[in-house]
Design a protein around this motif. Structure first.
Motif, PDB file in Angstrom:
ATOM      1  N   ALA A  63       0.872  -1.174   0.000  1.00 23.57           N
ATOM      2  CA  ALA A  63       0.000   0.000   0.000  1.00 23.57           C
ATOM      3  C   ALA A  63       0.906   1.220   0.000  1.00 23.57           C
ATOM      4  O   ALA A  63       1.748   1.372   0.890  1.00 23.57           O
ATOM      5  CB  ALA A  63      -0.895  -0.006   1.237  1.00 23.57           C
ATOM      6  N   ILE A  64       0.763   2.071  -0.998  1.00 22.15           N
ATOM      7  CA  ILE A  64       1.670   3.211  -1.148  1.00 22.15           C
ATOM      8  C   ILE A  64       0.887   4.521  -1.162  1.00 22.15           C
ATOM      9  O   ILE A  64      -0.257   4.567  -1.626  1.00 22.15           O
ATOM     10  CB  ILE A  64       2.512   3.055  -2.442  1.00 22.15           C
ATOM     11  CG1 ILE A  64       3.654   4.077  -2.485  1.00 22.15           C
ATOM     12  CG2 ILE A  64       1.645   3.127  -3.690  1.00 22.15           C
ATOM     13  CD1 ILE A  64       4.702   3.781  -3.552  1.00 22.15           C
ATOM     14  N   MET A  65       1.507   5.575  -0.641  1.00 21.60           N
ATOM     15  CA  MET A  65       0.873   6.896  -0.619  1.00 21.60           C
ATOM     16  C   MET A  65       1.729   7.880  -1.402  1.00 21.60           C
ATOM     17  O   MET A  65       2.938   7.980  -1.184  1.00 21.60           O
ATOM     18  CB  MET A  65       0.695   7.390   0.820  1.00 21.60           C
ATOM     19  CG  MET A  65       0.011   8.746   0.912  1.00 21.60           C
ATOM     20  SD  MET A  65      -0.572   9.142   2.593  1.00 21.60           S
ATOM     21  CE  MET A  65       0.986   9.210   3.501  1.00 21.60           C
ATOM     22  N   TYR A  66       1.089   8.595  -2.304  1.00 24.88           N
ATOM     23  CA  TYR A  66       1.772   9.612  -3.093  1.00 24.88           C
ATOM     24  C   TYR A  66       1.323  11.003  -2.661  1.00 24.88           C
ATOM     25  O   TYR A  66       0.151  11.367  -2.805  1.00 24.88           O
ATOM     26  CB  TYR A  66       1.485   9.419  -4.583  1.00 24.88           C
ATOM     27  CG  TYR A  66       2.106   8.169  -5.162  1.00 24.88           C
ATOM     28  CD1 TYR A  66       3.482   8.079  -5.346  1.00 24.88           C
ATOM     29  CD2 TYR A  66       1.324   7.068  -5.513  1.00 24.88           C
ATOM     30  CE1 TYR A  66       4.066   6.938  -5.875  1.00 24.88           C
ATOM     31  CE2 TYR A  66       1.894   5.929  -6.045  1.00 24.88           C
ATOM     32  CZ  TYR A  66       3.265   5.871  -6.221  1.00 24.88           C
ATOM     33  OH  TYR A  66       3.842   4.732  -6.737  1.00 24.88           O
ATOM     34  N   LEU A  67       2.273  11.760  -2.119  1.00 24.70           N
ATOM     35  CA  LEU A  67       2.028  13.153  -1.757  1.00 24.70           C
ATOM     36  C   LEU A  67       2.910  14.054  -2.613  1.00 24.70           C
ATOM     37  O   LEU A  67       3.835  13.583  -3.284  1.00 24.70           O
ATOM     38  CB  LEU A  67       2.351  13.387  -0.276  1.00 24.70           C
ATOM     39  CG  LEU A  67       1.513  12.612   0.752  1.00 24.70           C
ATOM     40  CD1 LEU A  67       2.002  12.935   2.166  1.00 24.70           C
ATOM     41  CD2 LEU A  67       0.031  12.917   0.620  1.00 24.70           C
TER      42      LEU A  67
END
Length: 284
Positions: A63-67
């Motif tokens: 699970a990856i988060m792109y900010l």
């Protein structure tokens, strides 16, 4: 209203590359008022990009988060070493699907929530991690910094049974990390004297190190990745993104994404690059 809160508090004069054009954050917000007045449907994504999805073949669900990276939306950078490492302009946020207008808009919405509604952001993130943990169990791995370099230790501490990992260009973060469920890989850059100095310290301390080369290893690339670097055999970090499964002190290569052979050949003559090039490899 979220939209009005962002209008009142965000740095509206920030210039953002949006759909191939540099426009102000204010314009993006005003042109998409209804969109920014809603919460993001989710902060994390699973199986949404070509790199992390490779983990499925080894039973890892990332699970990856792109900010928003660096100073894209705020003068107070979200990637503290981006300037000295020279990676701001070549960030993955500008490549492939992440560079598309709808993806940039989603990244902006998530980041505004992080910057100006932190309590709401943290609550959403906690709930998503809990839900994904129930769904994927031990297969789950969480990477909170897909395109940022933020210290999320406060969040990682909440989930001792979940595996987290990140790449970072901030050497003290690797040195000071005491969390057993958080794996950090140092991202090497020869761009500046300071980043090169930090990179050599990381090698000396036998940290896990990722090195980005200015090549895709395609037929048109004359620059080939060497078998060894710093006296050690280089392994592929392109096969999967599951860095927490690599041996300690591993040195792995990443090939360059989102570029043409012509661009890579021209930049191989440049020493001051985030990437390892033909010009700066000789100095390593």
């Amino acid at each position: 209203m979220l939209y009005q809160h962002y209008i009142d508090n965000a740095e509206l004069d920030r210039q953002v590359l949006f759909g191939g054009e540099n426009v102000t954050l204010e314009k993006i917000l005003k042109d998409n008022q209804e969109y920014f007045d809603k919460l993001p449907p989710k902060l994390l994504s699973v199986g949404s990009d070509a790199k992390t999805v490779k983990g499925e073949k080894i039973n890892v669900a990332t699970a990856i988060m792109y900010l928003a990276q660096a100073d894209m939306l705020t003068k107070k950078t979200l990637c503290a070493f981006a300037e000295l490492a020279g990676c701001k302009n070549d960030c993955l946020i500008h490549a492939g699907r992440l560079g598309m207008k709808h993806a940039t808009r989603a990244i902006i919405r998530r980041t505004l929530l992080y910057l100006y509604q932190r309590e709401m952001f943290d609550s959403m993130l906690k709930n998503e991690i809990m839900q994904l943990s129930f769904e994927h169990g031990d297969k789950l791995a969480v990477r909170l910094n897909g395109t940022s370099d933020i210290d999320f230790e406060y969040m990682i501490k909440e989930f001792k049974n979940v595996q987290f990992y990140d790449y970072t260009k901030i050497l003290p973060r690797v040195s000071n990390n005491k969390l057993k469920n958080y794996d950090l890989t140092y991202s090497f850059s020869p761009y500046s004297r300071k980043s090169l100095e930090h990179g050599r310290k990381a090698v000396k301390k036998k940290f896990k190190i990722a090195v980005a080369f200015n090549t895709k290893n395609s037929k048109g690339d004359t620059f080939k990745i060497p078998l060894k670097l710093f006296g050690k055999k280089i392994v592929s970090f392109d096969d999967t993104d599951a860095r927490f499964l690599d041996k300690e002190s591993s040195i792995g290569y990443l090939t360059r994404k989102g570029s043409s052979v012509k661009v890579r050949q021209a930049e191989n003559k440049i020493k001051d690059s985030f990437f390892i090039t033909e010009a700066n490899l000789k100095e390593l």
